[in-house]
Scaffold this active site. Structure first.
Site, PDB file in Angstrom:
ATOM      1  N   ARG A 257      26.322  -5.472  -4.154  1.00 27.52           N
ATOM      2  CA  ARG A 257      24.931  -5.261  -3.762  1.00 27.52           C
ATOM      3  C   ARG A 257      24.494  -6.323  -2.766  1.00 27.52           C
ATOM      4  NH1 ARG A 257      22.271  -3.264  -9.554  1.00 27.52           N
ATOM      5  NH2 ARG A 257      23.904  -1.707  -9.923  1.00 27.52           N
ATOM      6  N   ARG A 272      21.718 -13.358 -10.224  1.00 31.10           N
ATOM      7  CA  ARG A 272      21.683 -12.254  -9.253  1.00 31.10           C
ATOM      8  C   ARG A 272      22.701 -12.543  -8.163  1.00 31.10           C
ATOM      9  NH1 ARG A 272      17.954  -8.468  -7.795  1.00 31.10           N
ATOM     10  NH2 ARG A 272      16.457  -9.294  -9.289  1.00 31.10           N
ATOM     11  N   GLU A 344      17.896  -8.507 -17.790  1.00 35.38           N
ATOM     12  CA  GLU A 344      18.331  -7.121 -17.883  1.00 35.38           C
ATOM     13  C   GLU A 344      19.854  -7.053 -17.838  1.00 35.38           C
ATOM     14  OE1 GLU A 344      16.648  -4.631 -14.826  1.00 35.38           O
ATOM     15  OE2 GLU A 344      18.321  -3.219 -15.036  1.00 35.38           O
ATOM     16  N   SER A 347      20.997  -0.676 -17.959  1.00 39.92           N
ATOM     17  CA  SER A 347      20.016   0.354 -17.627  1.00 39.92           C
ATOM     18  C   SER A 347      20.631   1.671 -18.037  1.00 39.92           C
ATOM     19  CB  SER A 347      19.797   0.368 -16.118  1.00 39.92           C
ATOM     20  OG  SER A 347      18.485   0.043 -15.800  1.00 39.92           O
ATOM     21  N   ARG A 386      25.370 -11.495 -16.702  1.00 39.60           N
ATOM     22  CA  ARG A 386      24.258 -11.858 -17.581  1.00 39.60           C
ATOM     23  C   ARG A 386      24.704 -11.918 -19.039  1.00 39.60           C
ATOM     24  NH1 ARG A 386      19.871  -8.201 -14.276  1.00 39.60           N
ATOM     25  NH2 ARG A 386      19.798  -9.577 -12.456  1.00 39.60           N
TER      26      ARG A 386
END
Length: 418
Positions: A257, A272, A344, A347, A386
RNA sequence: GGAGAGGUGGCCGAGCUGGUUUAAGGCGUACGCCUGCUAAGCGUAUGUAGGGGAAACUCUACCGAGGGUUCGAAUCCCUCCUUCUCCGCCA
């Protein structure tokens, strides 16, 4: 992609859905173009019918050795007219397609309308650890094995490099999670880490997320931003038998990403990064059973956190936080003791038939009948960086060593990392 | 990268000297018949999308994709994609 019949019949539903998701769409333009197209098609089909009849007449006359010049001339005239009308339809078609690509999926009725602040915490589980010393963030605890400067030298900033036990811990987690999913009836998939534009369009990363992905322009390929892309596209343009549903898949992939515009406070350490590893769960489901399947995927993800002893909470996302393609989404957040915040880590989304339409993924109902679109779902199970943050920070001890949960201790060959 | 051969309905597969093929045939599937049961056999139906019609039904498009030639293209020509075989290169 949405059903054109719905667009014609209930455009207001789509307009409201887009507003709830903060997407700008031009429904008026679509409706007008669609009406034009249909009027043109009526005319075109009539002309084609005439031409087909003339062609048949020519054939018959020729066979009989008669002259067919009159029919041929008429047919030629029709052909000229048709050419003009057809090119207009082609233009309208590409306009319609590009407008439709900008229509987001419609949120489920039970999705709260609103933004991030309207997300609903469905449950919180596990005990947030307490320390009789000041807990450290993971980048301090992992100084010897997590080396962002080295990664930066190799690939640029915000890439990561693990060595020693961190590399092994990541590999161990990936393997453990995949084994867990396999035990729960999923089939492991190893898929390409790059994908064509068509694949990106089917799962709806394109057109919207173009700027967030790494592109290999020379070969017209993208690096995948999630395992969802190759694993779901495994079934693009496929017609399944109803009896083969559900299809339960899992797989490991790296995720690339660009995170354009997200540089700032929250991207220190592993929070991130441009490339992270993830185990993904993908489910192809009968339309009437996707709701249950969605909850099942959630259960699979949280069960792993229970086994790892990590405190977590589950959020039902509000409409404004939903991704473009999702109808409903649960986020799972885990506790980071060193940073004292929730992160997070998964998802879990139900896309209903949105991706299936784009990717032409259907099944034939048992007992015959017309093919129907399947429902697609997926969820992280789980994202590695994470997870590692939480394991390291939550397991830390006063001397800087890290206590591992039992399931990992067995596989790592030690209960404590020093 | 080079050479060659292919891409047809859920699957297999004919058609490819352009015009009763609006795609033969088979398999699979559904229904019916037959049959102690099952299998086999027989009969009928069965591509996808869109339009019209209350319905029976009917019209149009689609033979990898896109262009072209032609009165007319699955069929001829061009470009691209893709699969397979052989050669080359390479972990």
């Amino acid at each position: 992609m949405l059903d054109r019949k719905l667009l014609r019949k209930d455009p207001q539903i789509v307009v409201e859905a887009a507003r709830a998701k903060n997407e700008k769409i031009d429904m008026e333009q679509w409706l007008e173009a669609d009406a034009n197209r249909r009027a043109l098609m009526l005319e075109i089909e009539e002309l084609r019918k005439q031409r087909n009849q003339l062609s048949k007449a020519v054939s018959i006359k020729r066979r009989a050795g008669e002259n067919a010049d009159e029919e041929m001339n008429k047919s030629r005239e029709i052909g000229t007219k048709l050419g003009a009308l057809e090119s207009r339809v082609t233009e309208i078609d590409s306009l319609l397609a590009s407008i439709e690509m900008s229509f987001p999926n419609i949120p489920d009725p039970d999705v709260p309308v609103g933004g991030e602040k309207d997300n609903v915490i469905l449950k919180t589980r596990g005990k947030v650890p307490e320390f009789n010393f000041q807990p450290k963030p993971h980048w301090e605890l992992m100084e010897d094995v997590f080396q962002p400067e080295a990664a930066s030298r190799i690939a640029g900033s915000n890439f990561i490099l693990f060595r020693g036990w961190a590399a092994k811990l990541q590999r161990t987690l990936i393997s453990w999670m995949l084994d867990y999913h396999i035990e729960n009836g999923m089939e492991e998939v190893w898929a390409p880490f790059v994908a064509k534009p068509e694949s990106m369009t089917a799962t709806a990363q394109l057109p919207k997320m173009d700027d967030d992905m790494y592109k290999i322009g020379r070969d017209d390929l993208y690096l995948i931003p999630t395992g969802e892309v190759p694993i779901t596209n495994l079934y693009r343009d496929q017609l399944l038998e109803e009896t083969s549903l559900p299809v339960r898949l899992c797989g490991y992939t790296p995720c690339f990403r660009r995170e354009a515009g997200s540089y700032g406070k929250d991207n220190r350490g592993l929070n991130r990064v441009h490339q992270f590893e993830k185990v993904e769960m993908v489910r192809l489901e009968h339309p009437e059973r996707s709701e249950d399947a969605h909850l099942e995927l959630l259960d699979h993800a949280v069960a792993m956190l229970e086994l790892l002893g990590i405190p977590y909470r589950v959020l039902l996302l509000a409409s404004g936080d939903l991704s473009f393609a999702a109808a409903k989404c649960f986020d799972i957040e885990i506790w980071s003791a060193g940073q004292e915040k929730w992160l997070e880590v998964s998802s879990i989304s139900n896309f209903r038939d949105f991706q299936a339409r784009r990717g032409n993924m259907r099944f034939r109902p048992a007992g015959g009948g017309k093919p129907r679109y399947i429902h697609t779902l997926n969820g992280s199970g789980l994202a590695l960086p994470r997870l590692i943050i939480s394991l390291v920070e939550n397991g830390q001890q006063a001397d800087g060593s890290i206590k591992l949960p039992q399931v990992l201790a067995e596989r790592m060959g030690t209960e404590v990392i020093r």
